[in-house]
Design an enzyme around this catalytic site. Sequence first.
Site, PDB file in Angstrom:
ATOM      1  N   CYS A  40       0.830  -1.206   0.000  1.00  0.00           N
ATOM      2  CA  CYS A  40       0.000   0.000   0.000  1.00  0.00           C
ATOM      3  C   CYS A  40       0.868   1.262   0.000  1.00  0.00           C
ATOM      4  CB  CYS A  40      -0.914  -0.002   1.225  1.00  0.00           C
ATOM      5  SG  CYS A  40      -2.123   1.325   1.225  1.00  0.00           S
ATOM      6  N   ARG A  96     -12.873   1.017  -4.624  1.00  0.00           N
ATOM      7  CA  ARG A  96     -12.401   1.075  -3.238  1.00  0.00           C
ATOM      8  C   ARG A  96     -11.780   2.437  -2.931  1.00  0.00           C
ATOM      9  NH1 ARG A  96      -8.116  -0.260   0.247  1.00  0.00           N
ATOM     10  NH2 ARG A  96      -8.837  -1.467   2.053  1.00  0.00           N
TER      11      ARG A  96
END
Length: 478
Positions: free
Chosen positions: A294, A390
Amino acid sequence: MMPGHINFGLNDVDISTKLTKEIALKVPFVSSPMDTVTEHKMAITMALQGGIGIIHSNFTVEDQAEQVRKVKRYENGFITDPICLCPNSTVADVLKLKEEHGYSGIPITDTGKMGGKLMGLVSSRDITFITDTSVKIKEIMTPREKLSVAKKGIDLHDANEILKETKKGKLPVVNEKDELVSLIARTDLLKNNEFAQASKDPVTKQLLVGAAIGTRPEDRERAAALVEAGVDVIVVDSSQGDSVYQLDIVKHLKSSYPRLQVIAGNIVTPSQAIHLIQAGADGLRVGMGIGSICTTQEVCAVGRAQASAVYHVAKFARKYGVPILADGGIKSTGHITKALALGASCVMMGSMLAGTDEAPGEYFYQDGVRLKRYRGMGSIEAMSKGSEKRYVWENNSAHSIKVAQGVSGAVQDKGTLLRYIPYLVQGVRHGMQDAGVKSLDETWDKLYNDKLRFEIRSPAAQKEGGVHGLHSYQKRLF
């Protein structure tokens, strides 16, 4: 974490927990809804081991619902989606399947698919001396009338007795129309243990499974299909969970399906948590920008250190009886133990599980190391498959430019979950025993009464806390 007094054995440590207000797990492990981590095989094995898997949403609505149904249909020892061939398939087709999957005991149905009428079975002994690979299977297979079969509804014990009596390797299971509904393999039966820890619905005895959805209007249709398929918990999957879009869909889910458990997130502060709790969330997912793949904190400059996020949100949510999942940053059993000790009821893992046999994808070799692909749902590759929702909540042209919040990479082979999860469980038990706590409830009681203490480590302390001072070493997990 400071050590405590040990006056109990390792097997006395209880790590059972709550995933949501209503769902209890024997093991506090959840597989992440990522397209390189959780599909039905991962979800089944996680549930058998006492945890739960969350099916990712980079599927069509129908395909994701079918993934859920595969988990709900699963019966320990029964192969509910065997590879089938039709009578007009050839020996070459059998050899190809044997090369790809390692076995050649294949049921033959009239359609060549599961659910077709059983026509026969082909095994390795049927093709051993066949030199012409263009020969049709119908010419060499064991026909239906010579097969030993079981009727739908048979239990494992009775199936085992039939296999013993007939000395066969495979036992097809058919319904009243003689259509194939499952297959039992002697090899699977021999290595199949009773999974006492399995996460099951107390009424239906089916395995528990979760699925992820987004926050866009069309995700309401996805949720309806998942509920019809039998999903036990829905995870509203968003990189930043404190939005009007997420609040709206959480309220919709709780009003439309009152018995459905809903996990909301991701969040990192109590001020975010209160909005989702008031909307009706049964669990909270904590973590923002700290996963191994991430880059949210780097790209967006928003997020929080995971230990701080878990501690503060868990302490706040505890007042409302809402469990939290520590999502991201888990790289070892030590990290799992810390997350649980800081107040998390469960940990959600991505990279820890991505290299296992049960994760989607094929293994490949690089520099002599066996690897599997692993990517963040914020990577361009995953976003192009559907996970963009998302990170972007509206449907409009202003978002035609994708901004990656994750990367693609590879992780090392970890073998099967059937060996890996017990290793993780034992590691967590050791950590809790060293801390002097016998259960997670006791851990949290000590945490909030200042009896469980943490100490900040300097860079030098962190270095000496790992392997150091060696010319070389080999690290084996188990």
